[in-house]
Design a protein around this motif. Structure first.
Motif, PDB file in Angstrom:
ATOM      1  N   LEU A 233       0.833  -1.204   0.000  1.00 56.75           N
ATOM      2  CA  LEU A 233       0.000   0.000   0.000  1.00 56.75           C
ATOM      3  C   LEU A 233       0.870   1.256   0.000  1.00 56.75           C
ATOM      4  N   ILE A 234       1.912   1.202   0.858  1.00 59.76           N
ATOM      5  CA  ILE A 234       2.794   2.376   0.949  1.00 59.76           C
ATOM      6  C   ILE A 234       3.531   2.589  -0.367  1.00 59.76           C
ATOM      7  N   VAL A 235       4.056   1.478  -0.948  1.00 54.83           N
ATOM      8  CA  VAL A 235       4.772   1.602  -2.225  1.00 54.83           C
ATOM      9  C   VAL A 235       3.849   2.169  -3.299  1.00 54.83           C
ATOM     10  N   SER A 236       2.600   1.686  -3.317  1.00 60.89           N
ATOM     11  CA  SER A 236       1.667   2.194  -4.334  1.00 60.89           C
ATOM     12  C   SER A 236       1.406   3.684  -4.158  1.00 60.89           C
ATOM     13  N   PHE A 237       1.237   4.101  -2.909  1.00 52.79           N
ATOM     14  CA  PHE A 237       0.985   5.529  -2.704  1.00 52.79           C
ATOM     15  C   PHE A 237       2.202   6.360  -3.058  1.00 52.79           C
ATOM     16  N   ILE A 238       3.391   5.795  -2.750  1.00 51.03           N
ATOM     17  CA  ILE A 238       4.608   6.517  -3.139  1.00 51.03           C
ATOM     18  C   ILE A 238       4.644   6.673  -4.660  1.00 51.03           C
ATOM     19  N   MET A 239       4.272   5.600  -5.368  1.00 48.10           N
ATOM     20  CA  MET A 239       4.261   5.672  -6.827  1.00 48.10           C
ATOM     21  C   MET A 239       3.279   6.742  -7.313  1.00 48.10           C
ATOM     22  N   LEU A 240       2.108   6.809  -6.687  1.00 47.31           N
ATOM     23  CA  LEU A 240       1.124   7.820  -7.087  1.00 47.31           C
ATOM     24  C   LEU A 240       1.668   9.224  -6.830  1.00 47.31           C
ATOM     25  N   ILE A 241       2.375   9.377  -5.705  1.00 44.91           N
ATOM     26  CA  ILE A 241       2.949  10.695  -5.395  1.00 44.91           C
ATOM     27  C   ILE A 241       4.019  11.049  -6.415  1.00 44.91           C
ATOM     28  N   VAL A 242       4.856  10.043  -6.778  1.00 44.19           N
ATOM     29  CA  VAL A 242       5.876  10.280  -7.801  1.00 44.19           C
ATOM     30  C   VAL A 242       5.215  10.720  -9.108  1.00 44.19           C
ATOM     31  N   TRP A 243       4.079  10.075  -9.415  1.00 46.61           N
ATOM     32  CA  TRP A 243       3.345  10.439 -10.631  1.00 46.61           C
ATOM     33  C   TRP A 243       2.825  11.874 -10.590  1.00 46.61           C
ATOM     34  N   VAL A 244       2.595  12.418  -9.402  1.00 47.06           N
ATOM     35  CA  VAL A 244       2.184  13.825  -9.298  1.00 47.06           C
ATOM     36  C   VAL A 244       3.415  14.724  -9.366  1.00 47.06           C
ATOM     37  N   VAL A 245       4.451  14.338  -8.608  1.00 48.06           N
ATOM     38  CA  VAL A 245       5.598  15.224  -8.442  1.00 48.06           C
ATOM     39  C   VAL A 245       6.359  15.432  -9.761  1.00 48.06           C
ATOM     40  N   LEU A 246       6.588  14.350 -10.506  1.00 46.84           N
ATOM     41  CA  LEU A 246       7.381  14.483 -11.735  1.00 46.84           C
ATOM     42  C   LEU A 246       6.770  15.464 -12.733  1.00 46.84           C
ATOM     43  N   PRO A 247       5.493  15.319 -13.086  1.00 49.43           N
ATOM     44  CA  PRO A 247       4.922  16.311 -14.021  1.00 49.43           C
ATOM     45  C   PRO A 247       4.915  17.732 -13.456  1.00 49.43           C
ATOM     46  N   VAL A 248       4.711  17.857 -12.132  1.00 49.53           N
ATOM     47  CA  VAL A 248       4.702  19.196 -11.540  1.00 49.53           C
ATOM     48  C   VAL A 248       6.087  19.837 -11.653  1.00 49.53           C
ATOM     49  N   LEU A 249       7.130  19.024 -11.424  1.00 46.04           N
ATOM     50  CA  LEU A 249       8.493  19.544 -11.571  1.00 46.04           C
ATOM     51  C   LEU A 249       8.729  20.014 -13.003  1.00 46.04           C
ATOM     52  N   ARG A 250       8.196  19.230 -13.965  1.00 48.81           N
ATOM     53  CA  ARG A 250       8.388  19.616 -15.353  1.00 48.81           C
ATOM     54  C   ARG A 250       7.619  20.902 -15.681  1.00 48.81           C
ATOM     55  N   ILE A 251       6.463  21.099 -15.053  1.00 44.63           N
ATOM     56  CA  ILE A 251       5.732  22.360 -15.252  1.00 44.63           C
ATOM     57  C   ILE A 251       6.622  23.528 -14.832  1.00 44.63           C
ATOM     58  N   MET A 252       7.271  23.386 -13.657  1.00 45.43           N
ATOM     59  CA  MET A 252       8.113  24.467 -13.154  1.00 45.43           C
ATOM     60  C   MET A 252       9.304  24.698 -14.070  1.00 45.43           C
ATOM     61  N   PHE A 253       9.914  23.582 -14.505  1.00 43.55           N
ATOM     62  CA  PHE A 253      11.094  23.654 -15.359  1.00 43.55           C
ATOM     63  C   PHE A 253      10.755  24.303 -16.688  1.00 43.55           C
ATOM     64  N   LYS A 254       9.671  23.822 -17.288  1.00 42.61           N
ATOM     65  CA  LYS A 254       9.265  24.271 -18.620  1.00 42.61           C
ATOM     66  C   LYS A 254       8.847  25.746 -18.587  1.00 42.61           C
ATOM     67  N   SER A 255       8.105  26.129 -17.552  1.00 42.51           N
ATOM     68  CA  SER A 255       7.577  27.487 -17.521  1.00 42.51           C
ATOM     69  C   SER A 255       8.700  28.514 -17.357  1.00 42.51           C
ATOM     70  N   LYS A 256       9.796  28.119 -16.722  1.00 42.56           N
ATOM     71  CA  LYS A 256      10.904  29.059 -16.538  1.00 42.56           C
ATOM     72  C   LYS A 256      11.593  29.389 -17.852  1.00 42.56           C
ATOM     73  N   ARG A 257      11.494  28.466 -18.819  1.00 42.53           N
ATOM     74  CA  ARG A 257      12.235  28.654 -20.060  1.00 42.53           C
ATOM     75  C   ARG A 257      11.360  29.096 -21.225  1.00 42.53           C
ATOM     76  N   LYS A 258      10.103  29.332 -20.968  1.00 37.37           N
ATOM     77  CA  LYS A 258       9.197  29.629 -22.078  1.00 37.37           C
ATOM     78  C   LYS A 258       9.134  31.127 -22.367  1.00 37.37           C
ATOM     79  N   ASP A 259       8.995  31.466 -23.654  1.00 29.43           N
ATOM     80  CA  ASP A 259       8.805  32.866 -24.056  1.00 29.43           C
ATOM     81  C   ASP A 259       7.324  33.153 -24.217  1.00 29.43           C
ATOM     82  N   PHE A 260       6.918  34.353 -23.827  1.00 24.01           N
ATOM     83  CA  PHE A 260       5.493  34.695 -23.950  1.00 24.01           C
ATOM     84  C   PHE A 260       5.311  35.932 -24.820  1.00 24.01           C
TER      85      PHE A 260
END
Lengths: 260, 235
Positions: A233-260
């Motif tokens: 159960l704990i491993v599964s929840f950790i996996m779900l959290i990883v699934w949230v954290v990774l895309p969120v990190l990419r949002i932060m990374f991507k938004s810093k480099r984008k031109d508007f």
């Protein structure tokens, strides 16, 4: 970030779609309870709907909100605000308002039906928790796609493809590999395969909690051994959290480099 | 005030800025001019941090703008096309921007100046282009920042509002502020600006006063001076 979150959240709360989404779940909950006449059975039926529908709604809402609030975003970018807080605020605004519609929409009919007096309460809470996780995951993935694609149509296309892949195609491919390599021991492979797809992971998690794993045969037993324990159960929840954290990190990374 | 060194920016294969060096001193009105697609807006957006340069440094008030969004407290920016969230009311938008930046009471005076009271309860999506631009001006001028950047401020304004805008710009200048303007209306530029910066094909072609430009190009008036630069470089 909290101010942006507040404005995005209230902006969505005022929009018609949140109410439609909320009303849909309310109706679904009431109808299922009425037809099944039993809490645990209603939870199982509900799971089948939620596991497919929540990711779809999260993806579409995420992409739609990003493209629709472009003007708002540009206005904010010229203000003294950090880019990561602008995008994280908007993301959380969408994800939280969707989760709220889900939790309230399903929660209200179940509570009135006598959820707190029944033993299905844990299964039901697990259902809502995984539902919220799926919302967080798929809204984040949708924001990623929208950030990387200036073209709306392309963005929508990729988002739908992503949902289709994870909800349908992945399972097909997974099954085919299992058949192709049936001569080899596959318990580990199928465990890992399940972990790598948030939809499959949620489904397995709920199914095993519902104690109907006997239907799943030998693999089911192995799964039960893993997911049924608190370690699993704990491993599964950790996996779900990883699934949230990774895309969120990419949002932060991507938004810093984008031109508007 | 603003120091730009060796600024480069490419969008895909399109090289927009090819090594811009520019320094703008404290106080005065500077007009950034150039033909369409010469990189004016890209230059301004780089100063604002909305476009991230490939190369080069930008200093605002002596501080490098990289990784420090707080310098934007020193800047009031008027975007070129007033794109606002269309489901917000004018009043709500003004309140929100104040909430995000800082509390000010200047907005009341500006609303009065541009006669915006009848529109306060209307949604931004229902406003005409000129009215949106007035809302845009209120949002820009209500914060008392030392650097003001105006991208095509005259778009859609009626003659009375245009006069009010010119007065407003002069008042801000008198406070010792630095004002950067881009515009295609040459008469407006000639009337308000102290110095002009001419961008051509991603580089600074000329920087100086209007009379210096007239002498350089041997033309009697400003409009012809600009036209002659363009003709020379495209012939």
């Amino acid at each position: 970030m909290l101010k942006i979150l507040k404005y995005s959240f209230f902006d969505l709360m005022r929009s018609r779609w949140s109410y439609v989404y909320f009303a849909f779940y309310l109706l679904l909950g009431v109808v299922l309870l009425f037809l099944n006449n039993d809490l645990s059975k209603a939870v199982i039926t509900l799971m089948n709907v939620i596991i497919v529908l929540v990711p779809l709604i999260g993806t579409i809402f995420g992409v739609m909100y990003y493209y629709n609030s472009k003007e708002f975003t540009e206005l904010l970018l010229a203000q003294p605000l950090k880019r990561s807080s602008i995008f994280l605020g908007q993301y959380l605004g969408v994800a939280l308002s969707l989760s709220m519609s889900l939790i309230l929409g399903l929660g209200i009919p179940f509570v009135f039906y006598g959820l707190f007096k029944s033993n299905a309460i844990w299964d039901f809470s697990l259902l809502l928790i995984t539902g919220s996780f799926l919302t967080l995951i798929f809204t984040a993935l949708a924001f990623n796609i929208a950030l990387s694609n200036e073209n709306k149509i392309k963005g929508f296309g990729y988002a739908i493809l992503l949902w289709l892949f994870l909800a349908v195609i992945y399972d097909g491919l997974f099954l085919m590999t299992l058949i192709l390599f049936e001569d080899y021991p596959l318990d580990k492979l199928s465990l890992i395969g399940t972990m790598l797809n948030p939809i499959d992971l949620s489904r397995t998690l709920i199914l095993l909690k519902l104690d109907i794993s006997a239907l799943l045969g030998y693999t089911g037993a192995i799964f039960k051994q893993f997911f049924g324990t608190s370690f699993g159960l704990i491993v599964s929840f950790i996996m779900l959290i990883v699934w949230v954290v990774l895309p969120v990190l990419r949002i932060m990374f991507k938004s810093k480099r984008k031109d508007f | 005030m603003v120091n730009i060194e060796n600024l480069h920016k490419k969008f895909g294969k399109n090289e927009v800025l090819k090594g811009v060096d520019l320094s703008i001193k404290d106080g005065g009105i500077f007009a950034v001019l150039g033909p369409n697609g010469s990189g004016k807006t890209t230059l301004i957006k780089s100063v604002l941090g909305m476009v991230i340069p490939d190369q080069g440094t930008i200093n605002v008030q002596g501080k490098n703008i990289k990784k420090n969004p707080n310098y934007r407290h020193q800047i009031d920016y008027l975007p070129q096309i007033a794109n606002f969230p269309s489901n917000l009311k004018v009043k709500e938008l003004i309140r929100m921007i104040k909430d995000l930046r800082k509390i000010t009471n200047e907005d009341e005076r500006l609303i009065e100046l541009f006669k915006l009271q009848p529109f306060l309860d209307k949604k931004l999506g229902n406003l005409s282009g000129g009215t949106k631009q007035k809302v845009n001006l209120v949002l820009t001028f209500m914060f008392d920042s030392p650097l003001i950047i105006l991208d095509e401020p005259t778009t859609g304004l009626d003659p009375i509002s245009l006069i009010r805008l010119k007065e407003l710009i002069q008042v801000e200048k008198a406070k010792g502020k630095t004002i950067l303007i881009t515009s295609h209306i040459m008469s407006f530029v000639e009337e308000v600006s102290d110095e002009i910066v001419f961008i051509l094909e991603g580089k600074i072609y000329f920087k100086g006063t209007i009379s210096e430009l007239k002498t350089k190009t041997n033309q009697p008036d400003f409009e012809h001076a600009i036209a002659s630069i363009l003709l020379e470089n495209h012939a």
